[in-house]
Design a protein around this motif. Structure first.
Motif, PDB file in Angstrom:
ATOM      1  N   ALA A 352       0.826  -1.211   0.000  1.00 45.50           N
ATOM      2  CA  ALA A 352       0.000   0.000   0.000  1.00 45.50           C
ATOM      3  C   ALA A 352       0.855   1.253   0.000  1.00 45.50           C
ATOM      4  CB  ALA A 352      -0.945  -0.001   1.200  1.00 45.50           C
ATOM      5  N   ILE A 353       1.998   1.231   0.668  1.00 43.45           N
ATOM      6  CA  ILE A 353       2.882   2.404   0.648  1.00 43.45           C
ATOM      7  C   ILE A 353       3.829   2.353  -0.541  1.00 43.45           C
ATOM      8  CG2 ILE A 353       4.509   1.330   2.279  1.00 43.45           C
ATOM      9  CD1 ILE A 353       5.212   4.147   3.246  1.00 43.45           C
ATOM     10  N   PHE A 354       4.286   1.164  -0.905  1.00 44.05           N
ATOM     11  CA  PHE A 354       5.276   1.073  -1.975  1.00 44.05           C
ATOM     12  C   PHE A 354       4.667   1.202  -3.365  1.00 44.05           C
ATOM     13  CE2 PHE A 354       7.872  -1.680  -4.867  1.00 44.05           C
ATOM     14  CZ  PHE A 354       8.912  -0.781  -5.004  1.00 44.05           C
ATOM     15  N   GLY A 355       3.536   0.588  -3.605  1.00 39.70           N
ATOM     16  CA  GLY A 355       2.957   0.573  -4.943  1.00 39.70           C
ATOM     17  C   GLY A 355       2.825   1.948  -5.572  1.00 39.70           C
ATOM     18  N   PRO A 356       2.155   2.906  -4.898  1.00 40.31           N
ATOM     19  CA  PRO A 356       1.970   4.239  -5.492  1.00 40.31           C
ATOM     20  C   PRO A 356       3.163   5.176  -5.305  1.00 40.31           C
ATOM     21  CG  PRO A 356       0.243   3.671  -3.873  1.00 40.31           C
ATOM     22  CD  PRO A 356       1.375   2.737  -3.663  1.00 40.31           C
ATOM     23  N   MET A 357       4.232   4.720  -4.655  1.00 38.88           N
ATOM     24  CA  MET A 357       5.280   5.633  -4.214  1.00 38.88           C
ATOM     25  C   MET A 357       5.917   6.418  -5.355  1.00 38.88           C
ATOM     26  SD  MET A 357       8.682   4.785  -1.951  1.00 38.88           S
ATOM     27  CE  MET A 357       7.743   4.109  -0.588  1.00 38.88           C
ATOM     28  N   LEU A 358       6.310   5.749  -6.422  1.00 39.63           N
ATOM     29  CA  LEU A 358       7.025   6.440  -7.484  1.00 39.63           C
ATOM     30  C   LEU A 358       6.104   7.348  -8.300  1.00 39.63           C
ATOM     31  CD1 LEU A 358       9.460   3.602  -8.568  1.00 39.63           C
ATOM     32  CD2 LEU A 358      10.061   5.775  -7.508  1.00 39.63           C
ATOM     33  N   SER A 359       4.848   6.968  -8.460  1.00 44.48           N
ATOM     34  CA  SER A 359       3.886   7.876  -9.103  1.00 44.48           C
ATOM     35  C   SER A 359       3.728   9.132  -8.255  1.00 44.48           C
ATOM     36  CB  SER A 359       2.528   7.190  -9.264  1.00 44.48           C
ATOM     37  OG  SER A 359       2.615   6.073 -10.112  1.00 44.48           O
ATOM     38  N   TYR A 360       3.600   8.938  -6.957  1.00 46.06           N
ATOM     39  CA  TYR A 360       3.429  10.058  -6.032  1.00 46.06           C
ATOM     40  C   TYR A 360       4.647  10.970  -6.041  1.00 46.06           C
ATOM     41  CZ  TYR A 360       2.580  12.425  -1.541  1.00 46.06           C
ATOM     42  OH  TYR A 360       2.393  13.362  -0.554  1.00 46.06           O
ATOM     43  N   PHE A 361       5.842  10.390  -5.960  1.00 45.57           N
ATOM     44  CA  PHE A 361       7.063  11.193  -5.974  1.00 45.57           C
ATOM     45  C   PHE A 361       7.186  11.972  -7.283  1.00 45.57           C
ATOM     46  CE2 PHE A 361       9.715   8.437  -2.799  1.00 45.57           C
ATOM     47  CZ  PHE A 361       8.772   8.705  -1.815  1.00 45.57           C
ATOM     48  N   SER A 362       6.814  11.351  -8.402  1.00 44.35           N
ATOM     49  CA  SER A 362       6.905  12.030  -9.694  1.00 44.35           C
ATOM     50  C   SER A 362       6.019  13.261  -9.743  1.00 44.35           C
ATOM     51  CB  SER A 362       6.509  11.065 -10.820  1.00 44.35           C
ATOM     52  OG  SER A 362       7.370   9.945 -10.875  1.00 44.35           O
ATOM     53  N   GLU A 363       4.879  13.196  -9.085  1.00 47.72           N
ATOM     54  CA  GLU A 363       3.942  14.319  -9.081  1.00 47.72           C
ATOM     55  C   GLU A 363       4.387  15.459  -8.163  1.00 47.72           C
ATOM     56  OE1 GLU A 363      -0.090  11.644  -9.934  1.00 47.72           O
ATOM     57  OE2 GLU A 363       0.614  11.983  -7.886  1.00 47.72           O
ATOM     58  N   LEU A 364       5.340  15.185  -7.302  1.00 46.20           N
ATOM     59  CA  LEU A 364       5.786  16.203  -6.344  1.00 46.20           C
ATOM     60  C   LEU A 364       6.817  17.162  -6.926  1.00 46.20           C
ATOM     61  CD1 LEU A 364       6.150  13.990  -3.126  1.00 46.20           C
ATOM     62  CD2 LEU A 364       4.523  15.864  -3.441  1.00 46.20           C
ATOM     63  N   PHE A 365       7.439  16.806  -8.067  1.00 47.56           N
ATOM     64  CA  PHE A 365       8.531  17.601  -8.616  1.00 47.56           C
ATOM     65  C   PHE A 365       8.193  18.115 -10.007  1.00 47.56           C
ATOM     66  CE2 PHE A 365      10.444  14.698  -5.547  1.00 47.56           C
ATOM     67  CZ  PHE A 365      11.241  15.553  -4.800  1.00 47.56           C
TER      68      PHE A 365
END
Length: 431
Positions: A352-365
């Protein structure tokens, strides 16, 4: 500013989901296979082959130290690959990182052992491990951008799952290859069998490189390039504009990495040395957990597209705080059924934390420094959490702390993830 550059949205610029799945998911899983096969070998055979120590736990601590070395250089790899990925393009760097990983993995499979050349053997192993870590430092951020920047509106979470499923798929391949090798007589495993998973890395890399060379550059980077909006020094921009977010994203990944590398690497040693279980018990538990994790990652990522990234990821972070205690209660029974159940639940919940992590990080920058920002934050968290967790856990056992000391360590690390997730904004509706 670079972030305001328009993004192509015509369907002609967007590759099919299947092509992205092969180039991003398969490519990442193959690169992580190469990375994880080292972790499995550290837990099972490297202590014996490359480090001379009377106490098996001491030998394993030395092997895990070289495992940690590979993590230490991952942020450097993220900086270098991120710099050129933000200036020259995402695809080129992904092909280069995968090729470099494949070559070093194959060379590890050809190394002479301590018995053959003495102290030069572990020194050569450490050198190759440094190159290992450097190359994987450019993988996660670049692959995430290839998937997310090609994603249609409202599906960035789902498309990002193509990259994060590469981690459990790579772990499955690594543990699966060693599970087959461990069927050999022990003397054959130590003489030549351990080399097979490393040499197989050449074949898997060829598949991954071929898939990535067929993929076009992302429309986001094409627009940046055509509008001459790329950053000259993306690292400086990241530190000046988004330094706080880099630290917060590192904290999010820190707790997860501490949790998952206890599951994936440390438990192999713990089952073998502390519980005196056959190696196949933990290997099979990890294989089943990896399969379940792939399905959970896709499900959780799709859910974030509907309800947001933060609720799902925060739930996963809280799970990583609470579950280490029942995990070790179940594992300490030495009952294979309960062990498989515990490890499987661990992989499923942490997805639940790992799956969306890289999509989420990409949206932050912002787009012009995204490769660098995502890579540094993600890899810094991996160093602080995953690189040292097997070493710290094994040292706690050696000091007499027992499994509950390890559980407390993982819970404390995961609390950092909870705090950082609370401090970061929601991004699911961001353009």
């Amino acid at each position: 500013m670079a972030e305001q550059v328009s993004v192509r949205s015509d369907q002609g610029e967007r590759p099919s989901f299947r092509r992205l799945a092969v180039a991003c998911g398969v490519g990442t899983s193959l690169e992580y296979y190469d990375f994880f096969v080292y972790g499995t070998a550290s837990a099972l055979v490297f202590g014996t082959l490359f480090f001379r120590a009377q106490d098996p736990l001491v030998a394993t601590i030395l092997a895990f130290s070289t495992f940690a070395v590979g993590f230490l250089v991952r942020p450097l790899g993220a900086i270098v690959f991120g710099h050129f990925g933000d200036r020259l393009g995402r695809r080129r760097m992904l092909v280069l990182s995968l090729s470099l990983m494949g070559v070093t993995t194959a060379l590890m499979g050809l190394l002479p052992t301590y018995a053959a050349i003495g102290v030069a053997a572990p020194l050569m192993l450490v050198l190759l491990r440094v190159v290992h870590g450097f190359s994987v430092g450019g993988e996660a951020g670049g692959a995430a951008l290839m998937a997310v920047e090609h994603a249609p509106p409202g599906k960035r979470g789902l498309y990002g799952s193509l990259v994060t499923i590469g981690s459990p798929m790579g772990a499955f391949l690594a543990n699966g290859s060693f599970a087959l090798v461990m069927l050999l007589p022990s003397e054959d495993v130590l003489s030549w069998g351990w080399r097979i998973p490393f040499l197989a890395g050449v074949l898997v890399v060829l598949v991954g490189v071929f898939a990535r060379r067929k993929l076009h550059e992302t429309p986001v980077f094409q627009d940046l390039s055509e509008n001459k909006a790329t950053e000259r020094m993306p690292l400086m921009t990241v530190l000046r504009k988004d330094g706080k977010r880099v630290l917060l994203t590192a904290g999010v990944n820190l707790g997860f990495n501490a949790f998952v590398f206890i599951l994936f690497v440390f438990l192999l040693t713990y089952g073998k040395e502390a519980l005196k279980l056959p190696s196949w018990v933990m290997l099979v538990a990890t294989l089943i957990g990896c399969v379940v994790s792939v399905a959970c990652i896709v499900g959780f990522c799709a859910l974030t597209d509907r309800i947001g990234r933060k609720p799902v990821m925060l739930g996963g972070a809280i799970f990583c705080v609470l579950f280490p205690f029942p995990l070790f209660w179940m594992v300490d029974t030495a009952n294979p059924t309960l062990i498989v159940l515990a490890v499987t639940i661990g992989f499923a919940g942490s997805s639940a934390i790992f799956g969306p992590m890289l999509s989420y990080f990409s949206e932050l920058f912002g787009a012009a420094h995204r490769y660098t920002g995502v890579g540094i934050g993600y890899q810094l968290g991996a160093v602080l959490g995953g690189g040292f967790s097997p070493l710290i856990a094994t040292s706690l056992l050696k000091a007499g702390g027992g499994s509950m000391a390890v559980a407390c360590y993982v819970a404390a690390a995961s609390l950092i993830s909870v705090g950082c997730m609370i401090a970061l904004p929601e991004t699911v509706r961001r353009e």
